[in-house]
Design a protein around this motif. Sequence first.
Motif, PDB file in Angstrom:
ATOM      1  N   TYR A  29       4.309 -13.370  -8.008  1.00 40.62           N
ATOM      2  CA  TYR A  29       4.999 -12.681  -6.928  1.00 40.62           C
ATOM      3  C   TYR A  29       6.476 -12.674  -7.249  1.00 40.62           C
ATOM      4  CZ  TYR A  29       0.686 -13.910  -4.549  1.00 40.62           C
ATOM      5  OH  TYR A  29      -0.626 -14.065  -4.215  1.00 40.62           O
ATOM      6  N   LYS A  30       7.066 -11.522  -7.188  1.00 42.63           N
ATOM      7  CA  LYS A  30       8.492 -11.426  -7.463  1.00 42.63           C
ATOM      8  C   LYS A  30       9.186 -10.892  -6.217  1.00 42.63           C
ATOM      9  CE  LYS A  30       8.205 -10.402 -12.432  1.00 42.63           C
ATOM     10  NZ  LYS A  30       7.669 -11.583 -12.808  1.00 42.63           N
ATOM     11  N   ASN A  51      -4.755  -7.664  -4.675  1.00 41.69           N
ATOM     12  CA  ASN A  51      -5.513  -8.204  -3.545  1.00 41.69           C
ATOM     13  C   ASN A  51      -4.645  -8.553  -2.339  1.00 41.69           C
ATOM     14  OD1 ASN A  51      -4.197 -10.309  -4.737  1.00 41.69           O
ATOM     15  ND2 ASN A  51      -5.917 -11.718  -4.717  1.00 41.69           N
ATOM     16  N   THR A  52      -3.458  -8.008  -2.257  1.00 38.18           N
ATOM     17  CA  THR A  52      -2.546  -8.303  -1.160  1.00 38.18           C
ATOM     18  C   THR A  52      -3.002  -7.609   0.124  1.00 38.18           C
ATOM     19  OG1 THR A  52      -0.745  -8.512  -2.720  1.00 38.18           O
ATOM     20  CG2 THR A  52      -0.139  -8.238  -0.429  1.00 38.18           C
ATOM     21  N   ILE A  53      -3.049  -8.377   1.228  1.00 38.75           N
ATOM     22  CA  ILE A  53      -3.501  -7.856   2.515  1.00 38.75           C
ATOM     23  C   ILE A  53      -2.316  -7.826   3.487  1.00 38.75           C
ATOM     24  CG2 ILE A  53      -5.055  -8.257   4.460  1.00 38.75           C
ATOM     25  CD1 ILE A  53      -6.819  -9.839   2.466  1.00 38.75           C
ATOM     26  N   ILE A  71       7.767  -3.424   7.285  1.00 36.00           N
ATOM     27  CA  ILE A  71       6.369  -3.210   6.931  1.00 36.00           C
ATOM     28  C   ILE A  71       6.322  -2.445   5.611  1.00 36.00           C
ATOM     29  CG2 ILE A  71       4.165  -2.185   7.638  1.00 36.00           C
ATOM     30  CD1 ILE A  71       5.154  -4.550   9.382  1.00 36.00           C
ATOM     31  N   ILE A  72       5.527  -2.941   4.713  1.00 34.12           N
ATOM     32  CA  ILE A  72       5.393  -2.299   3.405  1.00 34.12           C
ATOM     33  C   ILE A  72       4.192  -1.369   3.473  1.00 34.12           C
ATOM     34  CG2 ILE A  72       4.980  -2.681   0.958  1.00 34.12           C
ATOM     35  CD1 ILE A  72       6.152  -5.547   1.459  1.00 34.12           C
ATOM     36  N   LEU A  98       8.508 -12.708   1.546  1.00 30.85           N
ATOM     37  CA  LEU A  98       7.475 -11.749   1.184  1.00 30.85           C
ATOM     38  C   LEU A  98       6.160 -12.339   1.660  1.00 30.85           C
ATOM     39  CD1 LEU A  98       6.506  -9.222  -0.362  1.00 30.85           C
ATOM     40  CD2 LEU A  98       6.466 -10.632  -2.427  1.00 30.85           C
ATOM     41  N   ASN A  99       5.450 -11.606   2.522  1.00 36.92           N
ATOM     42  CA  ASN A  99       4.267 -12.146   3.186  1.00 36.92           C
ATOM     43  C   ASN A  99       3.032 -11.301   2.912  1.00 36.92           C
ATOM     44  OD1 ASN A  99       5.907 -14.069   4.842  1.00 36.92           O
ATOM     45  ND2 ASN A  99       6.733 -12.145   5.578  1.00 36.92           N
ATOM     46  N   SER A 100       1.881 -11.964   2.937  1.00 32.34           N
ATOM     47  CA  SER A 100       0.597 -11.293   2.836  1.00 32.34           C
ATOM     48  C   SER A 100      -0.383 -12.008   3.741  1.00 32.34           C
ATOM     49  CB  SER A 100       0.080 -11.331   1.397  1.00 32.34           C
ATOM     50  OG  SER A 100      -1.265 -10.903   1.341  1.00 32.34           O
ATOM     51  N   ASP A 101      -0.974 -11.269   4.676  1.00 31.89           N
ATOM     52  CA  ASP A 101      -1.978 -11.810   5.593  1.00 31.89           C
ATOM     53  C   ASP A 101      -1.481 -13.075   6.300  1.00 31.89           C
ATOM     54  OD1 ASP A 101      -4.411 -11.513   6.850  1.00 31.89           O
ATOM     55  OD2 ASP A 101      -5.468 -12.779   5.409  1.00 31.89           O
ATOM     56  N   GLY A 102      -0.206 -13.042   6.714  1.00 33.75           N
ATOM     57  CA  GLY A 102       0.372 -14.159   7.454  1.00 33.75           C
ATOM     58  C   GLY A 102       0.844 -15.332   6.614  1.00 33.75           C
TER      59      GLY A 102
END
Length: 113
Positions: A29-30, A51-53, A71-72, A98-102
């Motif tokens: 992750y960058k 696989n980012t949610i 929001i991306i 930077l977040n994914s699925d909380g």
Amino acid sequence: MNWEIALVKTDSNGQMNSVNDEIITTTDYKLSSFPNPFNPTTTIKFCLPINTINPSIEIFNLKGQKVDQLIIGDYELRINEIVWNAEKYGSGVYFVTLNSDGKVLAFEKITMI
């Protein structure tokens, strides 16, 4: 960026003997922003695996209060960019996550002058 690594066993001549069927997945992750320090906008660059949610970028002030969420939408499996305009916020230190699925995947400290 997502990398898949397979283990290969070779003999003393470098010839392949066997391949381990188990795939090892690493995730890179960058997150970066430019310029930093900035006034009043900064470009936040990020890279996400396939696989980012529900990816998002959140901005927090020095007290830990969330001041903004970006929001991306459509992202690609390469470096992506989003601009944060902080003209309605005061000068100071902020934290970008930077977040994914909380879950927080990466973070960076930025400074608005």
